[in-house]
Design an enzyme around this catalytic site. Structure first.
Site, PDB file in Angstrom:
ATOM      1  N   ARG A  70       0.863  -1.180   0.000  1.00  0.00           N
ATOM      2  CA  ARG A  70       0.000   0.000   0.000  1.00  0.00           C
ATOM      3  C   ARG A  70       0.900   1.230   0.000  1.00  0.00           C
ATOM      4  O   ARG A  70       1.862   1.301   0.770  1.00  0.00           O
ATOM      5  CB  ARG A  70      -0.889  -0.018   1.235  1.00  0.00           C
ATOM      6  CG  ARG A  70      -1.832   1.180   1.430  1.00  0.00           C
ATOM      7  CD  ARG A  70      -2.622   0.936   2.698  1.00  0.00           C
ATOM      8  NE  ARG A  70      -3.664   1.906   2.986  1.00  0.00           N
ATOM      9  CZ  ARG A  70      -3.652   2.762   3.998  1.00  0.00           C
ATOM     10  NH1 ARG A  70      -2.594   2.819   4.810  1.00  0.00           N
ATOM     11  NH2 ARG A  70      -4.664   3.566   4.238  1.00  0.00           N
ATOM     12  N   GLU A 161      -9.269   7.331   5.625  1.00  0.00           N
ATOM     13  CA  GLU A 161      -9.992   7.476   6.907  1.00  0.00           C
ATOM     14  C   GLU A 161     -11.005   8.618   6.836  1.00  0.00           C
ATOM     15  O   GLU A 161     -10.952   9.582   7.598  1.00  0.00           O
ATOM     16  CB  GLU A 161      -9.000   7.658   8.056  1.00  0.00           C
ATOM     17  CG  GLU A 161      -8.139   6.419   8.274  1.00  0.00           C
ATOM     18  CD  GLU A 161      -7.311   6.450   9.541  1.00  0.00           C
ATOM     19  OE1 GLU A 161      -7.022   5.376  10.099  1.00  0.00           O
ATOM     20  OE2 GLU A 161      -6.941   7.561   9.987  1.00  0.00           O
ATOM     21  N   GLU A 263      -5.335  -0.861   7.474  1.00  0.00           N
ATOM     22  CA  GLU A 263      -4.352  -0.444   8.475  1.00  0.00           C
ATOM     23  C   GLU A 263      -4.552  -1.216   9.774  1.00  0.00           C
ATOM     24  O   GLU A 263      -5.649  -1.228  10.332  1.00  0.00           O
ATOM     25  CB  GLU A 263      -4.468   1.052   8.799  1.00  0.00           C
ATOM     26  CG  GLU A 263      -4.067   1.996   7.689  1.00  0.00           C
ATOM     27  CD  GLU A 263      -4.098   3.456   8.146  1.00  0.00           C
ATOM     28  OE1 GLU A 263      -3.940   3.711   9.359  1.00  0.00           O
ATOM     29  OE2 GLU A 263      -4.296   4.320   7.281  1.00  0.00           O
TER      30      GLU A 263
END
Length: 366
Positions: A70, A161, A263
């Site tokens: 990522r 996020e 994550e």
């Protein structure tokens, strides 16, 4: 004797039959965020396998069984890192190792997360329609460059996020129509480059089912298009493992979408390596999991197991954050402050002697 031989042969056959089933149970995504790698290497960072042999960090990860990386993208960061230039270079190395790519667009010049979604300076004064076009163009530009060099992104996060939306205040989800317009512009850019690339919508607080239901109910009501639900889950911040499991199972089945933990992390030590205080200092940040190499490996194995158990095979896998962010002077958290340090090096997948930790192999075989 004949019965014993027959029983032994049958047992051996069962073992042989069981092997493909075990291999098939491995997660589709066994990944690591390595956004820090280019800058780390530029400032002298080195990486070693578990036996201490120095090598390419991407190759070390791949040989341990990881199959996805990522990489985040900032628009115009002060230090010039985490841009298209580095993404292209690291992607080429990854694809050469047979490793797939998730591109994480922050749509900012710096960190974007639930507490801050700051517009890039160059977009600050744009009217909404032009802001939407800028997001589309930026997304298309990076992804098309990847495609043209033969390293097409396999997955893309449109925002990072985005609990409260993106590109504040315009894209705040206090106005869902605006949030939807921006996210759909990103979706369209991804698909214009590669129809097969999967679009991920990513929220933090992976144990908060109320948040996820509220957010994705509104996303569906406002016609936001996406392929995969992404979660951040840090056990020391985001609730119990049980709450995380309940949430990830619920959102996968409620919305009928694959889920991926983009994550997660855990410390392998409480010690400091760069003179900058670590974010997580507790010797046991989550009950039963100590801040040791074994505790780190056990936590990642547990998160992987929860994802593996998501109903209907909808659990794709996980990425550990941030695997290569070791204590290298100059590679601190603030792109505008070269003197800043790294509060995360005790959660990398390489120890303070730059060696691969046991968690790497655990994750690679998850």
């Amino acid at each position: 004797m004949e019965r014993i031989l027959t029983a032994l042969l049958l047992a051996a056959a069962l073992v042989v039959v069981a092997q493909p089933a075990q291999a098939g149970a491995r997660l589709q995504i066994r990944g690591a965020d390595i956004s820090s790698l280019a800058k780390s290497e530029a400032f002298g960072g080195v990486y070693r396998d578990a036996r201490g042999r120095q090598g390419d960090a991407v190759r070390i990860l791949s040989q341990a069984g990881l199959n996805f990386i990522r990489l985040k993208v900032w628009v115009n960061p002060a230090d010039g890192y985490n841009t298209k230039t580095q993404v292209l270079a690291i992607a080429k190395r990854a694809k050469a190792q047979g490793v797939k790519l998730l591109v994480d667009f922050h749509y900012s010049d710096t960190w974007a997360d639930p507490g801050k979604q700051f517009k890039p300076a160059a977009w600050e004064a744009l009217p909404f329609d032009q802001l939407k076009q800028a997001l589309y163009d930026h997304t298309y530009d990076v992804l098309d460059a990847l495609r043209r060099q033969g390293t097409t992104a396999d997955m893309v996060q449109v925002g990072n996020e985005i609990n409260g939306g993106l590109l504040w205040p315009d894209g705040s989800n206090s106005t869902w129509a605006n949030t939807a317009a921006l996210l759909n512009a990103g979706y369209d850019a991804v698909k214009a480059v590669s129809a097969s690339t999967k679009v991920v919508l990513h929220l933090a607080n992976g144990g908060d089912n109320g948040l996820y239901r509220w957010w994705f109910d509104n996303a569906n009501a406002n016609g936001i298009r996406y392929d995969v639900i992404g979660l951040s889950y840090y056990a020391y911040w985001h609730g119990t493992l049980e709450a995380f499991q309940a949430n990830i199972n619920d959102v996968a089945t409620r919305y009928g979408k694959p889920v991926v933990v983009v994550e997660t992390a855990y410390p392998f030590t409480t010690a400091d390596d760069d003179g900058w205080e670590n974010i997580i200092l507790s010797p046991e940040p989550y009950p039963g999991y100590q801040a040791t190499p074994q505790g780190q490996a056990a936590m990642l194995a547990k998160v992987a197991d929860i994802v593996r158990q998501v109903p209907n095979g909808l659990g794709l896998g996980l990425f550990t954050w941030e695997a290569t962010w070791t204590g290298v002077k100059g590679n601190g958290w603030d792109p505008a402050d070269p003197s800043s340090g790294n509060g995360w090096e005790n959660q990398a997948l390489f120890d303070y002697a730059d060696r691969a930790l046991p968690a790497m192999r655990v994750l690679g075989h998850g």
